[in-house]
Design an enzyme around this catalytic site. Structure first.
Site, mmCIF file in Angstrom:
data_model
loop_
_atom_site.group_PDB
_atom_site.id
_atom_site.type_symbol
_atom_site.label_atom_id
_atom_site.label_comp_id
_atom_site.label_asym_id
_atom_site.label_seq_id
_atom_site.Cartn_x
_atom_site.Cartn_y
_atom_site.Cartn_z
ATOM 1 N N HIS A 22 0.799 -1.231 0.000
ATOM 2 C CA HIS A 22 0.000 0.000 0.000
ATOM 3 C C HIS A 22 0.828 1.275 0.000
ATOM 4 O O HIS A 22 0.269 2.367 -0.046
ATOM 5 C CB HIS A 22 -0.912 0.021 1.228
ATOM 6 C CG HIS A 22 -0.158 0.259 2.504
ATOM 7 N ND1 HIS A 22 0.510 -0.744 3.152
ATOM 8 C CD2 HIS A 22 0.070 1.380 3.219
ATOM 9 C CE1 HIS A 22 1.108 -0.251 4.232
ATOM 10 N NE2 HIS A 22 0.860 1.043 4.287
HETATM 11 C C1 UD1 Z 1 -1.579 5.012 6.539
HETATM 12 C C2 UD1 Z 1 -0.252 5.418 7.194
HETATM 13 C C3 UD1 Z 1 0.783 4.327 6.952
HETATM 14 C C4 UD1 Z 1 0.280 2.970 7.379
HETATM 15 C C5 UD1 Z 1 -1.054 2.695 6.691
HETATM 16 C C6 UD1 Z 1 -1.623 1.357 7.094
HETATM 17 C C7 UD1 Z 1 0.313 7.818 7.267
HETATM 18 C C8 UD1 Z 1 1.155 8.857 6.664
HETATM 19 N N1 UD1 Z 1 0.283 6.641 6.609
HETATM 20 O O1 UD1 Z 1 -1.386 5.005 5.128
HETATM 21 O O2 UD1 Z 1 1.938 4.637 7.703
HETATM 22 O O3 UD1 Z 1 1.213 1.975 7.024
HETATM 23 O O4 UD1 Z 1 -1.963 3.738 7.025
HETATM 24 O O5 UD1 Z 1 -2.818 1.124 6.468
HETATM 25 O O6 UD1 Z 1 -0.311 8.041 8.279
HETATM 26 N N2 UD1 Z 1 -9.022 4.800 2.951
HETATM 27 C C9 UD1 Z 1 -10.212 4.119 2.935
HETATM 28 N N3 UD1 Z 1 -10.684 3.627 4.101
HETATM 29 C C10 UD1 Z 1 -10.003 3.770 5.277
HETATM 30 C C11 UD1 Z 1 -8.784 4.456 5.258
HETATM 31 C C12 UD1 Z 1 -8.295 4.946 4.096
HETATM 32 O O7 UD1 Z 1 -10.851 3.974 1.897
HETATM 33 O O8 UD1 Z 1 -10.488 3.293 6.320
HETATM 34 C C13 UD1 Z 1 -8.490 5.358 1.696
HETATM 35 C C14 UD1 Z 1 -8.374 6.872 1.805
HETATM 36 O O9 UD1 Z 1 -9.500 7.490 1.342
HETATM 37 C C15 UD1 Z 1 -7.154 7.188 0.996
HETATM 38 C C16 UD1 Z 1 -6.338 5.916 1.028
HETATM 39 O O10 UD1 Z 1 -7.178 4.885 1.517
HETATM 40 O O11 UD1 Z 1 -7.518 7.441 -0.347
HETATM 41 C C17 UD1 Z 1 -5.108 6.069 1.867
HETATM 42 O O12 UD1 Z 1 -5.416 6.384 3.228
HETATM 43 P P1 UD1 Z 1 -4.439 7.267 4.139
HETATM 44 O O13 UD1 Z 1 -4.958 7.309 5.520
HETATM 45 O O14 UD1 Z 1 -4.190 8.542 3.454
HETATM 46 O O15 UD1 Z 1 -3.053 6.522 4.144
HETATM 47 P P2 UD1 Z 1 -2.621 4.997 4.097
HETATM 48 O O16 UD1 Z 1 -2.073 4.714 2.751
HETATM 49 O O17 UD1 Z 1 -3.707 4.091 4.626
#
Ligand code: UD1
Length: 405
Positions: free
Chosen positions: A244
């Protein structure tokens, strides 16, 4: 004493669970000479899907968050800024003695900065990890949080060295071990009882063609009679994968060849179970790869898994491919041969050259292929680094109680 712990994203939940349990145990044994601990849990809401958040609270017996900041997704500045604005109000109202942050997500950074500006002490669990790569958002979060923390609780000898090199005073650093392993130890018996085929059928993504080679398994517990039985999986003849990181999934030039390697090579050798993160699913769709992902024989796409489910699959997997920090550590203790899909790691203790189970393979297909072909022949080789003993949370709490700087 009043403590506020913070969680925001999936990897925080398995770190905070044992810490909260240790507070509860401590409060049960309170004596005249010890002080009751008032504890509140704040969830910033960075991860909000049930499968990314709520499921872990239930599985790991974490009490519901006392306060949810409801931050959700957004750019880094939006996530950090919105968390700071909301968390400042919480701190002004609650006036804790300490805040406890774990790991390296945006919540870790945002809450430590906010608390420090209000002169509230900050304790960082999992301090001192460094990848040396400032293009990783997590590295920025680690650097800032550690620079500001009053108490830095470290998981291994490398993290202590990193902090000392940066000039952190010795009296702020305590070596406590790896708190993730407390959760692994507390949950491994329960996980080991899960059936692999049940995990797969309850997490399959709708639309996958489910064509799986060697349909020999006697699978008798699925609800849909049209699903074929799963072959060979109970014996561990599968690869397990998560991916991811923005550096692996956000650019087409990187994701397309990586994806071809997975579908055209790994999935040809053995079933590949891929527990797919929302970010990766979104990017596969954006780059037009989703159709092929759904149709590739032996590529089994799964929703993000629960803690016990992932641990169970990891216990038997022939090989792990991952860019997750936590899974590198779990592979180390379980001995699962692991290809770390990164060019660097903040967790060098998990690497084969230091006795662990992982090797860094980056995201270049030539390099990944070479290491993959070596690694599929490896046997499990568990390693338990010093103080990865399931008792870290108690040491964390003791360090806070003993703090007198
Ligand atoms: C975050 C953490 C990363 C960790 C990862 C584990 C930071 C900088 N990054 O990255 O260190 O390894 O989590 O998962 O804090 N989304 C959903 N549903 C959710 C959460 C996220 O659909 O419950 C989508 C969001 O809309 C976004 C994408 O996933 O488009 C990424 O989510 P984001 O929280 O920005 O970062 P992660 O890549 O999950």
């Amino acid at each position: 004493m009043k403590l506020i712990s913070i969680v925001g994203a999936r990897p925080n939940f398995m770190k905070i669970a044992p810490f909260i349990h240790s507070i509860n145990e401590y409060n049960k044994l309170i004596t005249q000479n010890s002080e009751f601990i008032i504890h509140k849990l704040v969830h910033t809401g960075q991860h909000y899907d049930d499968r990314m958040s709520k499921a872990f609270f239930e599985e790991l017996n974490i009490p519901a968050a006392d306060i949810n900041l409801g931050i959700g997704s957004g750019t880094h500045a939006e996530q950090v800024g919105n968390t700071m604005i909301a968390f400042e109000k919480v701190l002004i109202k609650e006036k804790p003695d300490w805040i406890i942050v774990v790991g390296d997500v945006n919540a870790t950074l945002a809450c430590s900065v906010t608390a420090k500006k209000l002169h509230i002490k900050v304790c960082h669990i999992e301090a001192g990890l460094r990848s040396g790569d400032e293009k990783m958002p997590e590295e920025i979060n680690r650097l800032v949080t550690d620079r500001l923390s009053d108490l830095l609780l470290t998981p291994d000898k490398f993290s202590i060295e990193n902090l000392k090199k940066e000039g952190t005073p010795d009296n702020k650093i305590e070596f406590v071990g790896n708190i993730m392993i407390d959760t692994l130890e507390a949950n491994k018996d329960k996980s080991s009882k899960l059936k692999i085929s049940n995990i797969i059928y309850s997490n399959l993504l709708i639309g996958n063609s489910y064509k799986i080679r060697d349909a020999s398994l006697d699978f008798n517990n699925h609800h849909n009679p049209n699903l074929p039985p799963l072959g060979g999986l109970e014996g561990g003849d599968y690869a397990l994968m998560t991916m991811h990181r923005p550096s692996n999934v956000d650019t087409k030039e990187v994701l397309v060849p990586l994806f071809s390697f997975l579908t055209d090579e790994v999935a040809k050798d053995m079933p590949l179970l891929w527990a797919i993160h929302p970010r990766s699913q979104k990017m596969l769709k954006e780059f037009g790869l989703w159709g092929k992902a759904m149709q590739t024989e032996n590529l089994i796409l799964l929703h993000p898994l629960g803690y016990h489910e992932m641990l169970r699959l990891n216990m038997d997997a022939k090989i792990m491919l991952t860019d997750s920090g936590g899974l590198q550590e779990e592979c180390c203790v379980l001995g699962t041969p692991c290809l770390t899909l990164r060019w660097n790691t903040e967790r060098p203790i998990t690497l084969r050259k230091h006795g662990g189970a992982s090797v860094l393979v980056g995201n270049n297909v030539e390099k990944i292929r070479k290491e993959y072909l070596d690694t599929i022949n490896f046997q499990r080789s568990p390693l338990r680094p010093e103080l990865w003993d399931g008792k870290t949370a108690v040491r964390c709490l003791q360090s806070i109680l003993n703090y007198n700087n």
